[in-house]
Design a protein around this motif. Sequence first.
Motif, mmCIF file in Angstrom:
data_model
loop_
_atom_site.group_PDB
_atom_site.id
_atom_site.type_symbol
_atom_site.label_atom_id
_atom_site.label_comp_id
_atom_site.label_asym_id
_atom_site.label_seq_id
_atom_site.Cartn_x
_atom_site.Cartn_y
_atom_site.Cartn_z
ATOM 1 N N ARG A 20 -23.122 35.013 36.204
ATOM 2 C CA ARG A 20 -24.311 35.575 35.587
ATOM 3 C C ARG A 20 -25.057 34.608 34.663
ATOM 4 O O ARG A 20 -26.288 34.533 34.701
ATOM 5 C CB ARG A 20 -23.955 36.852 34.832
ATOM 6 C CG ARG A 20 -25.169 37.539 34.205
ATOM 7 C CD ARG A 20 -24.829 38.914 33.682
ATOM 8 N NE ARG A 20 -25.971 39.510 33.033
ATOM 9 C CZ ARG A 20 -26.987 40.080 33.671
ATOM 10 N NH1 ARG A 20 -27.002 40.096 34.984
ATOM 11 N NH2 ARG A 20 -27.998 40.611 33.008
ATOM 12 N N PRO A 21 -24.374 33.810 33.819
ATOM 13 C CA PRO A 21 -25.122 32.866 32.966
ATOM 14 C C PRO A 21 -25.980 31.898 33.761
ATOM 15 O O PRO A 21 -27.079 31.537 33.335
ATOM 16 C CB PRO A 21 -24.006 32.139 32.201
ATOM 17 C CG PRO A 21 -22.868 33.097 32.190
ATOM 18 C CD PRO A 21 -22.930 33.795 33.505
ATOM 19 N N MET A 23 -27.312 32.534 36.731
ATOM 20 C CA MET A 23 -28.440 33.310 37.253
ATOM 21 C C MET A 23 -29.508 33.488 36.176
ATOM 22 O O MET A 23 -30.706 33.381 36.449
ATOM 23 C CB MET A 23 -27.952 34.679 37.746
ATOM 24 C CG MET A 23 -27.088 34.626 38.986
ATOM 25 S SD MET A 23 -28.010 34.135 40.461
ATOM 26 C CE MET A 23 -29.062 35.552 40.685
ATOM 27 N N GLU A 24 -29.075 33.735 34.937
ATOM 28 C CA GLU A 24 -30.027 33.927 33.849
ATOM 29 C C GLU A 24 -30.813 32.650 33.580
ATOM 30 O O GLU A 24 -32.017 32.697 33.308
ATOM 31 C CB GLU A 24 -29.284 34.384 32.584
ATOM 32 C CG GLU A 24 -28.727 35.801 32.685
ATOM 33 C CD GLU A 24 -27.944 36.197 31.454
ATOM 34 O OE1 GLU A 24 -27.624 35.281 30.649
ATOM 35 O OE2 GLU A 24 -27.647 37.391 31.293
ATOM 36 N N GLN A 25 -30.134 31.512 33.639
ATOM 37 C CA GLN A 25 -30.837 30.245 33.450
ATOM 38 C C GLN A 25 -31.885 30.050 34.535
ATOM 39 O O GLN A 25 -33.011 29.610 34.267
ATOM 40 C CB GLN A 25 -29.837 29.078 33.476
ATOM 41 C CG GLN A 25 -29.050 28.916 32.197
ATOM 42 C CD GLN A 25 -28.222 27.649 32.198
ATOM 43 O OE1 GLN A 25 -28.089 26.981 33.214
ATOM 44 N NE2 GLN A 25 -27.664 27.308 31.049
ATOM 45 N N MET A 27 -33.396 32.346 36.274
ATOM 46 C CA MET A 27 -34.493 33.298 36.079
ATOM 47 C C MET A 27 -35.440 32.841 34.982
ATOM 48 O O MET A 27 -36.638 33.117 35.029
ATOM 49 C CB MET A 27 -33.940 34.690 35.753
ATOM 50 C CG MET A 27 -33.338 35.407 36.945
ATOM 51 S SD MET A 27 -32.863 37.113 36.563
ATOM 52 C CE MET A 27 -31.468 36.848 35.476
ATOM 53 N N ASN A 28 -34.894 32.097 34.001
ATOM 54 C CA ASN A 28 -35.712 31.614 32.887
ATOM 55 C C ASN A 28 -36.358 30.271 33.169
ATOM 56 O O ASN A 28 -36.922 29.642 32.267
ATOM 57 C CB ASN A 28 -34.853 31.518 31.618
ATOM 58 C CG ASN A 28 -34.377 32.878 31.153
ATOM 59 O OD1 ASN A 28 -35.037 33.886 31.371
ATOM 60 N ND2 ASN A 28 -33.205 32.906 30.523
ATOM 61 N N HIS A 38 -21.669 34.615 27.316
ATOM 62 C CA HIS A 38 -22.219 35.477 26.272
ATOM 63 C C HIS A 38 -21.537 35.269 24.924
ATOM 64 O O HIS A 38 -22.096 35.601 23.879
ATOM 65 C CB HIS A 38 -22.093 36.941 26.695
ATOM 66 C CG HIS A 38 -22.941 37.263 27.882
ATOM 67 N ND1 HIS A 38 -24.313 37.285 27.839
ATOM 68 C CD2 HIS A 38 -22.599 37.545 29.171
ATOM 69 C CE1 HIS A 38 -24.801 37.591 29.030
ATOM 70 N NE2 HIS A 38 -23.785 37.750 29.859
ATOM 71 N N THR A 112 -28.190 41.616 40.635
ATOM 72 C CA THR A 112 -28.803 41.257 39.354
ATOM 73 C C THR A 112 -29.913 42.257 39.045
ATOM 74 O O THR A 112 -30.995 42.203 39.640
ATOM 75 C CB THR A 112 -29.381 39.832 39.403
ATOM 76 O OG1 THR A 112 -28.339 38.911 39.753
ATOM 77 C CG2 THR A 112 -29.971 39.441 38.062
ATOM 78 N N GLU A 114 -32.078 42.621 36.790
ATOM 79 C CA GLU A 114 -33.368 42.095 36.359
ATOM 80 C C GLU A 114 -34.227 41.668 37.546
ATOM 81 O O GLU A 114 -35.455 41.613 37.444
ATOM 82 C CB GLU A 114 -33.163 40.898 35.418
ATOM 83 C CG GLU A 114 -32.575 41.262 34.065
ATOM 84 C CD GLU A 114 -31.068 41.411 34.108
ATOM 85 O OE1 GLU A 114 -30.474 41.721 33.065
ATOM 86 O OE2 GLU A 114 -30.477 41.205 35.190
ATOM 87 N N ARG A 188 -23.468 45.349 32.290
ATOM 88 C CA ARG A 188 -24.510 44.471 32.826
ATOM 89 C C ARG A 188 -25.727 45.228 33.350
ATOM 90 O O ARG A 188 -26.688 44.609 33.797
ATOM 91 C CB ARG A 188 -23.922 43.605 33.940
ATOM 92 C CG ARG A 188 -23.504 44.385 35.174
ATOM 93 C CD ARG A 188 -22.690 43.496 36.116
ATOM 94 N NE ARG A 188 -23.387 42.261 36.411
ATOM 95 C CZ ARG A 188 -24.231 42.107 37.416
ATOM 96 N NH1 ARG A 188 -24.492 43.144 38.204
ATOM 97 N NH2 ARG A 188 -24.807 40.954 37.647
#
Length: 442
Positions: A20-21, A23-25, A27-28, A38, A112, A114, A188
């Motif tokens: 997940r971390p 994926m978040e990067q 997405m950003n 986290h 995900t 988001e 999540r």
Amino acid sequence: MRTRAGSRFETEQHDDEVVRPYMEQLMNGQDYSQAETHDGQSNELRITDTEEQQNDESDTSEKKKVRGPTLLKEIWKLPPGKTIAVQFNSRNQAIKKDGRKLASFLGFVARTPELTPLHIHDWRSFDKDEKKKLVEFVRKKFSIPTRGEEFVIKSIGKKWKDYKCDLKSVYLTKFKTKDVLLKNKPNRIPRDQWTGLVSYWVSEKAKRRSQTNRNNRAKQKMPHTGGSKSIATLMDEKAENGVEPTRAQVFILTHRPRKDGRPLDEESSKTIDMINEKLSNSEGSNEQPPCSVAWEGDVYSQVLGNEKTGYVRGLGLGPTPSVLWCSRSFGNNVEEDSSNEIVKRLEQEVTKLKDINGKQNEELSLVKQNQEKLLSELAWVRKAMSRNAPNELSIHQNINEISDDQVPDANSGHERGQQSPHMLFKGQSVAENIPSSHGHTT
């Protein structure tokens, strides 16, 4: 006893939390080979499949040894801007080893919230522009040709539905009421999405739909034993001299006795016997198009029935009757445009023609307006001339028939022997009798 779906869901949850971390990067708009968890600690994806198996072996013997989570380390550690080129077959399906990597990555996307919200009830309700954004997100790690976009969207949609099914199987079985379900939200999943998902689960519409799906599932008496490998990849591996097996032959390959010794179900055994009999008799083989794996009236359809609208059985995710039946030579060129792309191009051409036609109509309308204005001004001139010189100008003369050679010569003051209009007004010119359009006289 833990169910198979529950076990798979727990494994996927662990997989998702580790990845997940990253994926978040992504997405950003970031793309690093390391990500912070986290709790602020660095996550370098050091867990390997071998290490996971060793941990299982050191555990109790009663616990089933599993392969371990697929973390796709080589994908997350790709340098920024570098992507993996995925091969697609003639039916626009991802194949080979990189195709399997793509499938795993699409699973991350589908899980995900988001990117793919869970409170939407039907994948068909997703906005088309949002689906295109998902394809562009996937392209940050994979090189996808235009003809493969539809497969990516369909694959995400299927994995998204499977994920919701796993959530329902685990949570609705454990927590029976709506209030308890709402209190036990997965970490999540956003609160609003979980509330919408649970509200749908307990609705009468969802219960009727679920019962219908269970009834349809109960009618499926021939589960395949092909494992996780996609049918498209299997057909590519079994191809000889570039010719893939037909879907009738694929049915035999994917319905065999299981590795643990369990026999094949009775319905599958009967179907295989019928397929082998027809294949040995070469029934329908004369009608087979070159390099085709499925066609109308093939052995598969003779044994298992004709296709339903919009779907072709036995070939995996993607192919539709419009693609297979409408092109007899699609297998000769894997780079050939799909019918969807052709339709898109035709729609674009039609749009361009409509735009051109609209501009032409606007120009024509402007010409007509100018013409009407000119005729109105000429009619006013004629009326003024008739009022001031009624004897010299014929009233019934058609103003539209005046041609260039009838315009008075300013030097001679004559037109084909006729007296100049300047002389008809007894010393006054037309300009002096006609008010100027600009509010003054000449």
